[in-house]
Design a protein around this motif. Structure first.
Motif, PDB file in Angstrom:
ATOM      1  N   GLN A 176       0.832  -1.192   0.000  1.00 17.63           N
ATOM      2  CA  GLN A 176       0.000   0.000   0.000  1.00 17.63           C
ATOM      3  C   GLN A 176       0.870   1.248   0.000  1.00 17.63           C
ATOM      4  O   GLN A 176       2.030   1.229   0.423  1.00 17.63           O
ATOM      5  N   ILE A 183       1.343   4.736   1.669  1.00 17.60           N
ATOM      6  CA  ILE A 183       0.984   5.323   2.952  1.00 17.60           C
ATOM      7  C   ILE A 183       1.518   6.744   3.028  1.00 17.60           C
ATOM      8  O   ILE A 183       2.698   6.998   2.751  1.00 17.60           O
ATOM      9  N   THR A 231      -5.445  13.167   1.110  1.00 17.58           N
ATOM     10  CA  THR A 231      -5.589  11.788   1.596  1.00 17.58           C
ATOM     11  C   THR A 231      -6.096  10.857   0.503  1.00 17.58           C
ATOM     12  O   THR A 231      -5.821   9.649   0.533  1.00 17.58           O
ATOM     13  N   ASP A 261      -3.506   5.107   0.204  1.00 24.14           N
ATOM     14  CA  ASP A 261      -4.370   4.062   0.742  1.00 24.14           C
ATOM     15  C   ASP A 261      -4.717   4.328   2.203  1.00 24.14           C
ATOM     16  O   ASP A 261      -5.806   3.977   2.666  1.00 24.14           O
ATOM     17  N   HIS A 262      -3.783   4.925   2.934  1.00 27.91           N
ATOM     18  CA  HIS A 262      -4.059   5.304   4.309  1.00 27.91           C
ATOM     19  C   HIS A 262      -3.117   6.436   4.701  1.00 27.91           C
ATOM     20  O   HIS A 262      -1.996   6.543   4.186  1.00 27.91           O
ATOM     21  N   THR A 263      -3.598   7.283   5.609  1.00 26.34           N
ATOM     22  CA  THR A 263      -2.811   8.417   6.104  1.00 26.34           C
ATOM     23  C   THR A 263      -2.714   8.354   7.621  1.00 26.34           C
ATOM     24  O   THR A 263      -3.708   8.081   8.302  1.00 26.34           O
ATOM     25  N   GLU A 318     -12.627   8.430   6.750  1.00 28.85           N
ATOM     26  CA  GLU A 318     -12.174   7.138   6.248  1.00 28.85           C
ATOM     27  C   GLU A 318     -10.716   7.246   5.817  1.00 28.85           C
ATOM     28  O   GLU A 318     -10.290   8.262   5.255  1.00 28.85           O
ATOM     29  N   GLY A 319      -9.932   6.220   6.089  1.00 30.69           N
ATOM     30  CA  GLY A 319      -8.579   6.153   5.560  1.00 30.69           C
ATOM     31  C   GLY A 319      -7.568   7.046   6.248  1.00 30.69           C
ATOM     32  O   GLY A 319      -6.540   7.385   5.644  1.00 30.69           O
ATOM     33  N   SER A 340      -5.718   7.966  10.301  1.00 34.31           N
ATOM     34  CA  SER A 340      -5.576   7.761  11.747  1.00 34.31           C
ATOM     35  C   SER A 340      -4.782   8.922  12.317  1.00 34.31           C
ATOM     36  O   SER A 340      -3.806   9.379  11.709  1.00 34.31           O
ATOM     37  N   PHE A 391      -2.223  -1.592  12.426  1.00 37.29           N
ATOM     38  CA  PHE A 391      -2.515  -1.388  11.003  1.00 37.29           C
ATOM     39  C   PHE A 391      -2.153  -2.629  10.192  1.00 37.29           C
ATOM     40  O   PHE A 391      -2.934  -3.077   9.336  1.00 37.29           O
ATOM     41  N   HIS A 445      -4.866  -4.753   8.268  1.00 38.52           N
ATOM     42  CA  HIS A 445      -4.723  -4.824   6.808  1.00 38.52           C
ATOM     43  C   HIS A 445      -4.713  -6.283   6.348  1.00 38.52           C
ATOM     44  O   HIS A 445      -5.326  -6.631   5.331  1.00 38.52           O
ATOM     45  N   ARG A 488     -11.040  -2.367   8.894  1.00 35.50           N
ATOM     46  CA  ARG A 488     -10.845  -0.923   8.901  1.00 35.50           C
ATOM     47  C   ARG A 488      -9.956  -0.487  10.068  1.00 35.50           C
ATOM     48  O   ARG A 488     -10.130  -0.943  11.196  1.00 35.50           O
TER      49      ARG A 488
END
Length: 384
Positions: free
Chosen positions: A4, A6, A224, A228-230, A336-337, A339, A366, A370, A375
Motif C-alpha cells: 500500500q 501510505i 488523503t 491508501d491510508h494516512t 475514512e482512511g 488515523s 494497522f 490490513h 478498517r
C-alpha cells in the motif's frame, strides 16, 4: 499482503516510527513535514560557535520503563547515561527538585529524618481538603502553603498563564515529594541521552529505501485521496481547518545566549517566583556531560498562549478545550482512511517513550487489520 501507499504527516517520533515499521513490512511510505528538518520538537543540532549539541525546541530527556522502547531507540543511536537533576531558585536560595528530604530540611532549617519529615509535612498540610479538585488544593493538601508558594504557585502561573485555582489537581499528581535524598527527577529504569543527538537518531529510523521524505511541504485534507491510508501527527483541529475553533495550547519562547565557561553549573534551573518573567534557564552542554566545551549555550524559557503561527507545546485541556475536543473526535471518527497519532493528533501531552510505544502499537495494529482486511480506526488511543 498487498503493498500500500501510505502518507504520514509529520517527521517527528510518531511519523518516523510508524513509517519505519510499515516500510519494513513492504509498504511505500511518504512522509511530509512543513519544517525544513526532521525530528519534530526533539530536533537537535550542533551550535557552530561553541560546538554544543543544542535542543533547538527545548530540552528532551529520555526516560522509560519500557524495555522494548529502550532497545528500539538504542538500535538507531547509542544512548549515554543521563540523570535529570533539576534545581530551582526561590527566596534567594537554590533548592533541589523534586521536593525531597534535602529540600525540606534546607527550606525549613531543620535536620529531619525521613519519618520526622513525613510527620512534619503532614502538620503543614491542609487536612481539611479531603478531595482536591484544583492544582492549588492538591498542593495545599499534600505539602502545605509554604512549600506551595515557594516552589509551585509562581512557576505554575507562568507556565500555564492562569491561577493554579483554575487548573485540575491531576497536573500536580505527576510531581512527587520524596522523604529521602534522591534528587533524580525521574524514577524510570532506563534514562539517557542519544550520544549524537535526537535528529541523528530519527535520521537512522527514516533511513529505509521505501521511505520518501518531503520537507517544507504541507499536506491538505484533500491529499488523503492519493494514498491508501494516512497517519496524521499534525494538529487535530488544523486538519479540519479549525471548524470548531482552535484547541488551546501553551507555546514557548526561547531567549538564547552564550557564555564563556559554565553559566549555572546544571542543565535546568527553575525560577518559581513571578518577579522573574521566565520559567527556567537551560544550559545545553550539561545535557551531554560526556562532552567538554569551553563555551556554553543557554536558553531563557518563557511560556505564553499559543497563537496561530506559533509552535504548540502543551495542550491545555481545560473544560472549554475538552468540549471542543469531543467535537473534533466525532469528526475524526467519521473520516475514512486516516488515523490521528502523537501529541498533536490526539491532543495529549506525551513523553517521548510513550509516543514511540503508541507509534509501534499503531503500526502493528494497522498491519494486523490490513492482513484481515478490516478498517483501521481514527484513534488507537482516543483523546477523551
Amino acid at each position: 499482503m498487498s503493498r500500500q501507499k501510505i502518507a504520514i504527516v509529520g517527521a517527528g517520533l510518531s511519523g518516523a516510527v510508524i513509517g519505519r515499521e510499515l516500510a519494513e513490512a513492504g509498504h511505500e511510505v511518504v512522509i511530509f513535514d512543513r519544517r525544513d528538518h526532521i525530528a519534530g520538537n526533539c530536533h537537535t543540532e550542533r551550535d557552530a560557535e561553541t560546538g554544543v549539541m543544542v535542543h533547538v525546541y527545548g530540552p528532551h530527556i529520555f526516560h522509560t520503563d519500557d524495555a522494548e522502547v529502550w532497545d528500539y531507540v538504542n538500535r538507531f543511536q547509542a544512548f549515554k547515561p543521563y540523570k535529570n537533576r533539576v534545581k530551582t531558585t526561590s527566596r534567594d536560595q537554590v533548592f533541589s527538585l523534586p521536593v525531597n528530604l534535602h529540600t525540606i530540611n534546607q527550606f525549613f532549617g531543620k535536620t529531619l529524618r525521613p519519618d520526622e519529615a513525613k510527620a512534619f509535612i503532614e502538620e503543614q498540610a491542609d487536612t481539611s481538603i479531603t478531595d482536591p479538585q484544583t492544582f492549588e488544593e492538591q498542593a495545599l493538601r499534600f505539602v502545605g502553603r509554604d512549600l506551595y508558594e515557594a516552589f509551585f504557585e509562581g512557576y505554575t502561573q507562568k507556565q500555564w498563564g492562569c491561577s493554579p485555582r483554575d487548573l485540575p489537581a491531576s497536573i500536580l499528581k505527576r510531581l512527587p515529594v520524596r522523604f529521602n535524598y534522591d534528587d533524580d527527577y525521574f524514577f524510570h529504569k532506563f534514562q539517557g541521552m542519544p550520544e549524537n543527538g535526537y535528529t541523528e537518531m530519527v535520521d537512522g529510523i527514516l533511513d529505509h529505501p521505501d521511505i520518501t521524505i518531503r520537507l517544507k511541504t504541507g499536506f491538505d485534507r484533500k491529499d488523503t485521496g492519493n494514498y491508501d491510508h494516512t497517519f496524521y501527527s499534525g494538529a487535530l483541529d488544523g486538519y479540519f481547518d479549525y471548524a470548531k475553533g482552535r484547541l488551546g495550547y501553551r507555546t514557548l519562547d526561547f531567549e538564547r545566549f552564550t557564555y564563556e565557561g559554565d553559566y549555572q553549573g546544571c542543565a535546568v534551573m527553575n525560577y518559581g517566583e513571578t518577579s522573574v518573567p521566565y520559567t527556567r534557564i537551560t544550559e545545553h552542554k550539561h545535557f551531554s556531560p560526556w562532552e567538554k566545551h569551553d563555551g556554553s549555550v543557554c536558553y531563557r524559557e518563557y511560556a505564553r498562549e499559543c497563537g496561530p503561527d506559533d509552535t504548540p507545546y502543551y495542550p491545555i485541556r481545560l473544560v472549554k478545550e475538552k468540549e471542543q475536543l469531543a467535537e473534533y473526535v466525532a469528526l475524526a471518527n467519521a473520516e475514512e482512511g486516516i488515523s490521528f497519532v502523537g501529541r498533536l493528533g490526539t491532543y495529549r501531552y506525551l513523553d517521548m517513550d510513550v509516543t514511540i510505544r503508541e507509534a509501534l502499537d499503531t503500526a502493528r495494529l494497522f498491519l494486523d487489520l490490513h492482513d484481515k482486511q478490516e478498517r483501521m480506526p481514527a484513534f488507537l488511543n482516543p483523546p477523551l
